[in-house]
Design a protein around this motif. Structure first.
Motif, PDB file in Angstrom:
ATOM      1  N   VAL A 230     -52.427  15.764  78.351  1.00 60.50           N
ATOM      2  CA  VAL A 230     -51.920  14.571  79.024  1.00 60.50           C
ATOM      3  C   VAL A 230     -53.084  13.787  79.600  1.00 60.50           C
TER       4      VAL A 230
ATOM      5  N   ASP B 143     -53.203   8.190  82.100  1.00 60.53           N
ATOM      6  CA  ASP B 143     -52.185   7.130  82.034  1.00 60.53           C
ATOM      7  C   ASP B 143     -50.834   7.652  81.538  1.00 60.53           C
ATOM      8  N   ASP B 144     -50.663   8.989  81.521  1.00 61.70           N
ATOM      9  CA  ASP B 144     -49.423   9.669  81.117  1.00 61.70           C
ATOM     10  C   ASP B 144     -49.181   9.670  79.618  1.00 61.70           C
TER      11      ASP B 144
ATOM     12  N   MET C 136     -40.829  14.665  76.342  1.00 70.01           N
ATOM     13  CA  MET C 136     -41.004  13.675  77.401  1.00 70.01           C
ATOM     14  C   MET C 136     -39.692  13.258  78.031  1.00 70.01           C
TER      15      MET C 136
END
Length: 349
Positions: free
Chosen positions: A82, A85-86, A155
């Motif tokens: 990860v 910035d995700d 996600m």
């Protein structure tokens, strides 16, 4: 006795993912089950993420036990990283042990997945990490669809956009890529207008893609404003001159009525001078197109540099002054080696 799953590719491994509801109903009947079992399987593998038939509890218990090892076609997450910035990069292990990378890119109200279409890449573009590792094989449609479902599940967000910009040259695997687009549209429920197919250019394949009348966006990796620089960056350009590529793109616009996006990676002091912007603008004058500038994302094998923000803006301004539609791609996932041009087939951190 089990029979072969109906498929459009005679060499495809037996798997259920990638098949339509109609194909799954035909398969269920071939196994001695009523056709509606195919509809149930379709719902569970696409909407509920079932990874084996044994998980589909609406199926008869005895049949589930009998078919428990029949491959649905899902991969395993081998590694996950990860970025700040995700952005999430996934290294996925396929049924034959090969690995590919996919990237989940979240923004406000949207999740984009960058998918791979090949294991490795034969194009060997000088600035790209994928090509440094060589080419192994094409991916099947179910292996590409799986990337989208994996990112969506991990996600916990619905995918809105798909970009075929990961590992591989999509138009060297056009049959499976087109089948993937259709599956993601009809079976997963993602609009084709939210999909982009990126290519460095394969003679004749852009024209063939136009004949499918997809609503996906075509993005052509140009990366140079003239033939000598393009040949330096892209070995295949020696057999596919810039003029021929642009002519085929113009034919694509005529056949489909859809504009072409031209991707242009900016490399400091190589292709980012004002005269390069002028050359590019001259090529695209009167062309239904859009230029997407990509500041270079570094890889260890080469010493190209990213231009300064000032140089990037000068390039943008030169194109805008000549009425060329242009944007600069925001870099995502750089810290996780998940940005454009950084994907590999191995864990790198």
């Amino acid at each position: 006795m089990l029979v072969e799953v109906p498929t459009q590719h005679p060499e495809a491994p037996r798997s259920l993912l990638g098949l339509s509801q109609t194909e799954l109903s035909i398969w269920a009947e071939s196994q001695g089950q009523p056709a509606y079992r195919g509809r149930q399987i379709h719902d569970w593998i696409y909407a509920k993420g079932a990874r084996s038939l044994d998980e589909i509890t609406v199926l008869p218990k005895q049949w589930r036990a009998q078919m428990a090892e029949f491959p649905v076609g899902r991969s395993q997450i081998h590694y996950r990283s990860v970025a700040a910035d995700d952005t999430v990069k996934f290294l996925l292990r396929l049924s034959d042990g090969e690995t590919v990378e996919a990237v989940g890119i979240p923004t406000a109200g949207r999740l984009t997945v960058c998918v791979s279409s090949q294991v490795g890449c034969p194009m060997a573009c000088d600035f790209c990490a994928t090509g440094k590792g060589g080419f192994q094989r094409n991916l099947y449609a179910h292996e590409i669809v799986d990337q989208v479902l994996t990112v969506q599940e991990d996600m916990n967000r619905r995918v809105n956009n798909i970009v075929f910009m990961g590992m591989g040259e999509p138009l060297l695997n056009a049959e499976q890529v087109v089948r993937t687009v259709q599956c993601l549209n009809h079976d997963v429920g993602i609009s084709q207008r939210g999909m982009t197919i990126s290519t460095v250019g394969v003679p004749g394949q852009i024209r063939r893609l136009a004949e499918h009348h997809l609503q996906a966006t075509l993005a052509v990796s140009l990366h140079a404003s003239n033939q000598p620089i393009r040949e330096r960056l892209i070995p295949s350009a020696r057999k596919y001159p810039l003029e021929a590529l642009l002519a085929e793109c113009q034919e694509y616009v005529t056949l489909t009525g859809r504009r072409v996006t031209f991707e242009y990676i900016l490399l400091a002091e190589l292709n980012d001078e004002p005269e390069h912007a002028v050359e590019l603008a001259n090529h695209l004058r009167g062309f239904q197109s859009h230029v997407n500038l990509i500041p270079y994302n570094p890889i260890s094998e080469v010493d190209y540099q990213r231009p300064s923000p000032r140089r990037i803006q000068q390039f943008v301004q030169a194109l805008e002054d000549r009425h060329i539609a242009v944007s600069v791609r925001r870099t995502r996932g750089l810290e996780a080696d998940a940005a454009c041009g950084q994907l590999r087939r191995r864990q790198t951190s």
